[in-house]
Motif scaffolding. Sequence first.
Motif, PDB file in Angstrom:
ATOM      1  N   ALA A  52      -8.754   5.879   0.117  1.00  0.00           N
ATOM      2  CA  ALA A  52      -8.528   5.146   1.363  1.00  0.00           C
ATOM      3  C   ALA A  52      -9.438   5.655   2.482  1.00  0.00           C
ATOM      4  O   ALA A  52      -9.886   4.884   3.329  1.00  0.00           O
ATOM      5  CB  ALA A  52      -7.063   5.274   1.784  1.00  0.00           C
ATOM      6  N   GLN A  95      -5.308   8.776  -1.259  1.00  0.00           N
ATOM      7  CA  GLN A  95      -5.687   9.066   0.125  1.00  0.00           C
ATOM      8  C   GLN A  95      -7.193   9.251   0.239  1.00  0.00           C
ATOM      9  O   GLN A  95      -7.813   8.770   1.185  1.00  0.00           O
ATOM     10  CB  GLN A  95      -4.958  10.321   0.622  1.00  0.00           C
ATOM     11  CG  GLN A  95      -5.181  10.601   2.087  1.00  0.00           C
ATOM     12  CD  GLN A  95      -4.599   9.521   2.975  1.00  0.00           C
ATOM     13  OE1 GLN A  95      -3.460   9.111   2.787  1.00  0.00           O
ATOM     14  NE2 GLN A  95      -5.369   9.041   3.927  1.00  0.00           N
ATOM     15  N   ASP A 133       0.838  -1.200   0.000  1.00  0.00           N
ATOM     16  CA  ASP A 133       0.000   0.000   0.000  1.00  0.00           C
ATOM     17  C   ASP A 133       0.876   1.255   0.000  1.00  0.00           C
ATOM     18  O   ASP A 133       1.529   1.559   1.001  1.00  0.00           O
ATOM     19  CB  ASP A 133      -0.900  -0.016   1.238  1.00  0.00           C
ATOM     20  CG  ASP A 133      -1.856   1.159   1.270  1.00  0.00           C
ATOM     21  OD1 ASP A 133      -2.058   1.774   0.206  1.00  0.00           O
ATOM     22  OD2 ASP A 133      -2.392   1.456   2.348  1.00  0.00           O
ATOM     23  N   SER A 153       0.105   4.070   2.911  1.00  0.00           N
ATOM     24  CA  SER A 153       0.483   3.879   4.309  1.00  0.00           C
ATOM     25  C   SER A 153       1.992   3.821   4.533  1.00  0.00           C
ATOM     26  O   SER A 153       2.447   3.989   5.658  1.00  0.00           O
ATOM     27  CB  SER A 153      -0.156   2.604   4.858  1.00  0.00           C
ATOM     28  OG  SER A 153       0.331   1.487   4.134  1.00  0.00           O
ATOM     29  N   SER A 154       2.767   3.588   3.484  1.00  0.00           N
ATOM     30  CA  SER A 154       4.204   3.435   3.659  1.00  0.00           C
ATOM     31  C   SER A 154       4.974   4.347   2.697  1.00  0.00           C
ATOM     32  O   SER A 154       4.874   4.181   1.481  1.00  0.00           O
ATOM     33  CB  SER A 154       4.598   1.978   3.407  1.00  0.00           C
ATOM     34  OG  SER A 154       5.994   1.848   3.340  1.00  0.00           O
TER      35      SER A 154
END
Length: 168
Positions: A129, A126, A14, A17-18
């Motif tokens: 998500a 984003q 992902d 998130s990273s």
Amino acid sequence: MTSFYVMGPADLQDPVSSPREADRLVFIPEKFSWGAFVLSILWLIWHRMWLVLLGFLTVSIAVQGAANFAGGPAPFFAGWAVAFLLALEANGLRRWTLQQADWRTLGLVTAADETEAELRYFAKLQAQADGRVEKDHPPAPIERRSSIIPRVGTERVAGLTLSPEAGR
């Protein structure tokens, strides 16, 4: 504005998130590559496009050989033409090279430069998500009409005028 293809390796996790995963993405512009035009061989080596480099050298040698046989200014123009054709297709060949290495196309972003393309792409990821934006869906199918004869109101169109046979 330029379109940028967003490419990622097959094992990408992902990217939202990273930051480490986000750094693995590559944004490839769909435009003329001045670097490939001016420094063709170095540009191909920098991007590790070994098969394309082999093809480029083969075509360049063949074209230069034919141009040398012709004489005059032909060798100069032949070298310029091969470099120009490479520069036109350089980013497409870069995408192809990554696809051969099992990279996949993750999206397409339109932006003025690469920084803006990254900002737009990650903002969209984003938002998806967070659930603020629905994921991309295929477009709705086009509704087909039974008649293929073009009409203006109730009149049939023949070329650029209304058909005299409209009443039949």
